[in-house]
Design an enzyme around this catalytic site. Structure first.
Site, PDB file in Angstrom:
ATOM      1  N   GLU A 148       0.820  -1.224   0.000  1.00  0.00           N
ATOM      2  CA  GLU A 148       0.000   0.000   0.000  1.00  0.00           C
ATOM      3  C   GLU A 148       0.849   1.268   0.000  1.00  0.00           C
ATOM      4  O   GLU A 148       0.789   2.084   0.929  1.00  0.00           O
ATOM      5  CB  GLU A 148      -0.941   0.002   1.207  1.00  0.00           C
ATOM      6  CG  GLU A 148      -1.970  -1.117   1.181  1.00  0.00           C
ATOM      7  CD  GLU A 148      -2.879  -1.140   2.413  1.00  0.00           C
ATOM      8  OE1 GLU A 148      -2.617  -0.381   3.358  1.00  0.00           O
ATOM      9  OE2 GLU A 148      -3.855  -1.896   2.418  1.00  0.00           O
ATOM     10  N   GLU A 313      -6.622  -7.739   0.117  1.00  0.00           N
ATOM     11  CA  GLU A 313      -7.037  -7.625   1.514  1.00  0.00           C
ATOM     12  C   GLU A 313      -8.491  -7.182   1.560  1.00  0.00           C
ATOM     13  O   GLU A 313      -8.878  -6.237   0.870  1.00  0.00           O
ATOM     14  CB  GLU A 313      -6.235  -6.547   2.262  1.00  0.00           C
ATOM     15  CG  GLU A 313      -4.756  -6.786   2.373  1.00  0.00           C
ATOM     16  CD  GLU A 313      -4.071  -5.689   3.203  1.00  0.00           C
ATOM     17  OE1 GLU A 313      -4.770  -4.907   3.876  1.00  0.00           O
ATOM     18  OE2 GLU A 313      -2.828  -5.622   3.145  1.00  0.00           O
TER      19      GLU A 313
END
Lengths: 674, 674, 674
Positions: A148, A313
């Site tokens: 991320e 995720e």
């Protein structure tokens, strides 16, 4: 994804470095839950390189072996978001510096500078160590770079960043005179004597809050800074990608979430498939669909088919850090969510995280198994996902997502670069506006759509929508002209075209090239808090940053005029034939009602519709003459979808007729057409 | 308080160093007002030590002599919150550094580092100078250390603090390996090579606001940091206390208000009696009662009797700094307030401040006398307090506050250490939740209660409530097991027991030792925004950070189950006999309705009730066979209380019967039973 | 304004340095629009001095020549708000330092220190270069220093500022002992050993937000700091003014907007006429009138006549930076706005800006001509202003604004110095309170009024209002005593007189000298959230920071008492004859209803009224026996005014009778009396 082409995965993030004595227990529970993929390693640097240059990879090999033995595939990550303490202690210059001039403390994640030569050298070495050792390991089906990027931090203001900034500008502009001229830097005496003299956009007086590191910088500088920040991450990643490729055939991705800081278009150019991490309260599921639409379009194979993305995720129950975040998913939601996310082009549906953290700052996050080894609150729903995948997985492998007739542009120039510097309208919000004001109406129109990067090839689409794109590059102008000449409809605006790609105002025509393309003269720009406008025979409320137009060419057809307000009497919506196609220029926004405008200007195209009630998604799959529809209710209210064709529901085995199909609350229907 | 055991004081903060030519005028007005105690010296350092090492104490001796002559006792303070300018000028290293890395400017208060060896040496020297000279002065009846520790500042991030932090950690953990293992530091590669490598929790990326010194650190580090910050102050104070004790028999206290930064339990361990500074708008008087309850329990003599506390500061009319703060007290309130604060265990009711400041930043604060010498707006009410004390003072001296049957735990681990780092639920607020959600319902149940530190001996209570205590230490577990075995009822939860004392999640059982004690298996933790639960035959709304339980032992009695929501079907409230007593485990919160839960689980104990209408306090006094009840209306609406016995009202001299007694708006009734 | 005495200008800010190839096009469009004045140069430093010491003024001469040729006058500016990059690069010590200790980055505006000897030397040199070359140029009719001093920044905390601060204090106080005594610095041990030891008011603990550069400093220090910050700018400007005067006869002004940071009274003392930059949404036009009232009084000639001010900037359509700010002006408003702003004493009505910026941070701001050369959205309205000026300009030149009977004090001590440090009441707001609570009621009473600096000669007025002036200097006390002795009425308060001019509380009498003047004893000060008070025979709601008074002199006449609340029974409004005049002391505020108080206490004076309906302004002009009235509706609702005399409307040429005159929405009537 060579090793497991077409496999549908059900996965979870897994931190065996924190639970070494429970690996067997964990793998056993995974098999029970139906987990067949784990993501490993993204924060494990200190376990992999416990001292400078000493690598300890044996424990990981043992884990990978056990995974392989258990039939569990692995996405292996580079651990670079979390450098070990020995690294920042010995080389504090790697620490990232924030806009206030303060370096981040060690701890947490992403506290390092992507421009630090030292840090990048360590990044390359650990990447190489992993790639060499595990690049061809049978368990490793894919790689993930870092984690991320920039989700917690924005631009870096340290000395290596400053040097990189100057070099980046020099590469882009060649001479400082060209930068000064292009930026219009002379305003406020800001012209620069050299590239070294160009500041990073730190604390500055204009509109600052006294005593804080705020303030507004020159728009062109700020836009280029956004571009530079994004490029910095892309360059950092590219080093890892090249090293991995030298040692592995497994495809590489990144779980990207910060599109306003790192341009997805540039980041995925170097990658093999797309991935992201959506976390939403179930009632906001529709907001994720826009993301899936660009993910599906992010990577296309040579045959123009989507390369499936991974949901890397999502929570099995709820997100959270030091307290639970959104509401725990209601019973049944997770299965419906998985159905939609996979049907729209996914090949993996993975949880964060497998086993609850026992320490740190995310102990309250949802998980599949608790820290003490019991089945977590979402366990039953995870099992339901496993069962669903068993039923619909084969169809997902065989029939790809349908190609859409309509594309919506996702612009890195607008989102990651310009609109953070110059939003043009106080209600414009780069998180919500494209989703709420553009995407939702298109979805409600029953249009199956792709979201495509502005650099993508859009030939083949019947219409392309380009809203909220103030900067239109020359390259895009060329591409869209070709698109229209070949018969496409380009609906451009609202708020598009009023800036050059350097963030300045055009000095030849109000909307630059659009003036000529649409056959208009742009009279002026102005903000409108709300006014009435005509639209064909009807009326509509208009507003935001607007332009008053007049037809300048005989073949410019005015579709709508401002009926009152400051631009009364000028045109706001025009249409003009371009080649075999046409341009529709929207010079005003219709807040909350853009769908009516799209209906009006696209109505004549006879686009296929695939309708469903709000709260229920319907996803078309199509390929090699086969068709399927996945219908799933995500709001827990149940709903309906209109199927163009009947067939067999893979979930129940029952026959389903064409026309209205009903789904229960959180129900899933997957119809393969006969 | 040897010199004046049992005396009831009416006092005020007094700054004779600022008004040297008006001391006689001031003392005269004090006598008129009925002031018999002054607090002196806490900001007078520059007057006491005008140059480094040159002490000028004569003026203070003169003031103390005049006080003694006027029959006015003195609480003498160490002046350490406000170092003179010569000190910070010559030794700028004593300045405190804030989380953003910036040192505080000289000026204001508390801008110094408690870990600075230089500052601590000066602190010891001025303390010694005062203690030697005035330790046995006839006017000095007590000492106060410093003033409201950490009321304006939080942790110190300067270099001496960093060194102290590393030493503190080493003392606590011995080896860095033990720290890493205990903290679970390997997460995010945060394991440390040495104690010197452990950062202070400064600016970090996770959840930070870009450009600011915010961000979340590892929970165990943050919890220990909170503990360290508190210990630092305690150690600083301890030096002063030891010096004073060497030269004085007068008891020592501190006016403590920042319980979330300095653990009251540790601070008062080194002191002789408790003190605090409550400032509230009259409608919030009830919020102060919780504070008084822990103050009453903060120091107990060997006979288990409360050592009376002092209300060291409260306003005679209103608080304020650069503008008035809360509303000016309505006519009559001050007397009712004094009645309650003294009745609950106090021995002094003191104002801030005697004479209005003529300069600085608190010129708009309430005062007894104006800067120009007239009687302030609260004068009449101050006089009414004097008259009240004349009437009820003898009773207060003779009959101590009654011992309660119920204690509520006040946990330093929860409040000062953990919950600031990991609040577990977004609505949890360490200022309000314990007061509003726990204390108020107990008060409304008519239960006379003590609030006791978690380290206190609770033998003798019939029930102990331990809500919102995520960390339960082993020591507490042992103590409470003994308590139950001796017949006590322990009501533990909501949100208790889910973390180790190091702030990590248990890896053996969801609620650690509580699982075994309550005979349950904790299935999982989850956030619940609101659901229904059963409670005996009834139902109740549940929520916040919750645990799903199942009985694991035959003698575990399920009192309540979740009826819907994510944990539906599991238990949230169980009971189990332990020795002669029992444990009641609350695994969910009942927001706003915890009183109903307490009624259900405590109902069988037949606890004595002492009821009053909302807005009216009733306080029992009991000792040596004598009883009294003080009833006071603090909300100005008038009200009633139910007295178990009748007697004589000391205020009016009239007889009062058992049963309902009515009080006027702001009325006070003080019944001594026959 | 020697060259063009009495001329009425219609102007615009013009940046030819950014559009060198479009000067002829621009001047042509200006003539078409009716623009006869441009302001030039305030951000052009890098174009005027492209390298250190090398001046390039030829291009500007060319522009000035062209302007002169086109009949367009010029206001020439010193370019000091935007130093070139070569300057800050070579001499980074000139950068301004903010309260958080961080220097501003180069870029934006005002990022320089006014106390930097280096920067000031550069400022003098560029000023001299401009003044020498263009001081007597035929096009230059006036000068402007810099631009909107301190509009983006507040105090400077760099090392040269610190040294200047210490020198300023030494000049003011002479000895440190005098400073300590005057400030009451001993409080909190803050007495200083030397001037060098006095801190600048940076980050400090009291009431700070942890981790930020906030916190409260000693009130006297903070007040003097405000004074010093203002003086610093005044001194900086004075250098430029003296240089310009040596080479030019043209009058000098500054477009001042930050009255709370730079005292207008001091700034304009060195200038020749006043100027400001009002930007408001049309519905807030009334808020600007107060500014115009002080501008009209800022400079008076020897005959006591107003020196006309310039509206140096206002938007032709809307303001804005990175997005449009307020709503685009409705059709017709601009002409009404120009009528009012000019009628109240102006001689120029100028736009910001002529041609839309093509770069930077203000591209969304309103403009007359777009960046691409079309007529902007406000063009038609600009033309309407030109036509209006043609009609009413001659009258404005011949008949000056009428002298008022009532003056309202504008206090630098209150606004720029004290009330930012000690607001006294949480609802007091230095931007809005004087306008909403004082100015609006006076306007609604139909009183034509001046707003005058506290240092101004007020002889000739019949009444002076001095609200919200906590500090009354001795000089003001003397002047107002003389004013009353000569027959004037002084209405002083609310919240006036309670502090010395050093920001401390009086120690002799609650309101200092006012006690004696009004014949009262001030009993105490207190905050009142709201209470009832008597006022003559009536009642009124009172509140804010209030004083309880009692008559101490036989000739003190109590006009109002507090009827309830904390000060019940004391007086809040008293009156006393002083010489031939009287004082009225208002010791409480009547929020939202001060007009009723003024009616009560001024009623007997028989002041002339000039009434209009809300939303319509009526402005009297009077001189040499001639009278005129300009009536303009600014809220778009239309309205009425009551004219004392009839005459001819210059706009329509029609006769208008005395009495009620009606104006259309946004209508303008300009009646010259017969």
């Amino acid at each position: 994804m060579s090793k497991s082409a077409g496999k549908v995965w059900h996965g979870a993030a897994y931190y065996p470095e924190l639970w070494r004595d429970r690996v067997d227990e964990d793998l056993g529970l995974m098999r029970e839950a139906g987990i067949n993929l784990v993501r490993v390693g993204e924060f494990a640097w200190s376990s992999l390189e416990p001292e400078e240059g000493r690598y300890d990879l044996d424990w990981l090999e043992e884990v990978l072996e056990k995974c392989a033995g258990a039939g569990i595939d692995v996405v292996l990550c580079t651990p670079t978001p979390t450098p070990p303490r020995w690294l920042t202690l010995k080389y504090p210059e790697v620490l990232r510096v924030d806009r206030d001039g303060q370096a981040f403390q060690h701890g947490s994640r992403q506290h390092v500078s992507h421009t630090s030569p030292r840090y990048r050298a360590f990044s390359r070495r650990i990447t190489e160590a992993l790639a060499k050792r595990f690049g061809r390991h049978r368990a490793v089906v894919a790689w993930q770079t870092d984690n991320e990027f920039l989700c917690h931090v924005d631009g870096d203001y340290g000395p290596t960043a400053e040097a990189a900034w100057h070099a980046w500008l020099e590469r882009k502009y060649g001479t400082i005179e060209r930068l000064n001229e292009t930026w219009g830097a002379r305003i406020w005496s800001e012209d620069y004597p050299s590239f070294d003299a160009v500041p990073m956009p730190a604390k500055t007086p204009f509109h600052q809050a006294p005593g804080t590191a705020t303030g507004q910088h020159h728009c062109s500088l700020a836009k280029d800074w956004g571009h530079f920040v994004s490029d910095t991450v892309v360059a950092f990643q590219k080093e890892q990608v090249e090293i991995i490729r030298a040692h592995s055939d497994a495809p590489i991705t990144h779980n990207h979430i910060q599109q306003d800081r790192v341009a997805a278009e540039d980041l995925f150019a170097d990658l093999d498939f797309a991935a992201t991490d959506p976390y939403v309260d179930y009632e906001n599921t529709w907001r994720v669909l826009r993301t899936l639409d660009w993910m599906r379009g992010a990577k296309m194979d040579r045959a123009g088919r989507t390369v499936p993305y991974m949901i890397m995720e999502t929570s099995p129950s709820h997100n959270g850090a030091t307290h639970p975040g959104h509401r725990t998913h209601p019973e049944g939601f997770l299965r419906a969510e998985a159905a939609v996310y996979l049907a729209m082009g996914g090949t993996a549906f993975c949880y964060w995280l497998w086993r609850q953290q026992r320490s740190g700052v995310e102990m309250c996050h949802g998980h599949v198994v608790t820290a003490w080894g019991t089945r977590g609150v979402g366990w039953k729903n995870v099992r339901a996902v496993t069962e669903l995948i068993e039923k619909i997985g084969p169809m997902l492998r065989e029939i790809p997502p349908a190609r859409a007739e309509v594309a919506i542009h996702e612009s890195k120039h607008a989102r990651a670069h310009l609109l953070r510097a110059e939003p043009l309208w106080h209600e414009y919000n780069h998180w919500n506006t494209p989703t709420e004001e553009v995407y939702r109406p298109v979805m409600e129109m029953g249009l199956w759509r792709d979201v495509r990067f502005e650099g993508a090839d859009v030939s083949g689409y019947r219409a392309v929508l380009s809203p909220f794109m103030p900067c239109l590059t020359d390259a895009l102008g060329d591409r869209m002209t070709g698109f229209m000449e070949s018969g496409g409809t380009w609906v451009v605006g609202p708020m598009s075209g009023c800036r050059t790609e350097f963030g300045t105002v055009h000095t030849d025509a109000g909307l630059g090239r659009l003036d000529g393309l649409a056959g208009v003269r742009t009279l002026y720009a102005t903000g409108i808090q709300g006014c009435r406008g005509s639209l064909g025979e009807g009326e509509i409320d208009l507003g935001w940053y607007c332009f008053g137009l007049e037809a300048a060419s005989g073949d410019c057809h005015v579709l709508g005029e401002y009926l009152d307000g400051p631009a009364a009497g000028t045109a706001w919506c025009v249409e003009r034939v371009v080649g075999k196609g046409r341009i529709v220029l929207l010079a005003a926004h219709a807040p909350g009602r853009l769908g009516e405008v799209y209906e009006h200007v696209l109505g004549g195209l006879g686009l296929r519709r695939l309708r469903s009630s709000w709260g229920t998604a319907v996803v078309p799959r199509e390929g090699d003459g086969r068709r399927a529809y996945v219908v799933a209710n995500w709001d827990g209210q149940g709903g309906t979808a209109e199927l163009p064709a009947g067939g067999t529901d893979l979930v129940t085995g029952r026959a389903v007729s064409a026309g209205t199909v009903e789904v229960e609350p959180f129900g899933v229907v997957a119809v393969v057409c006969a």
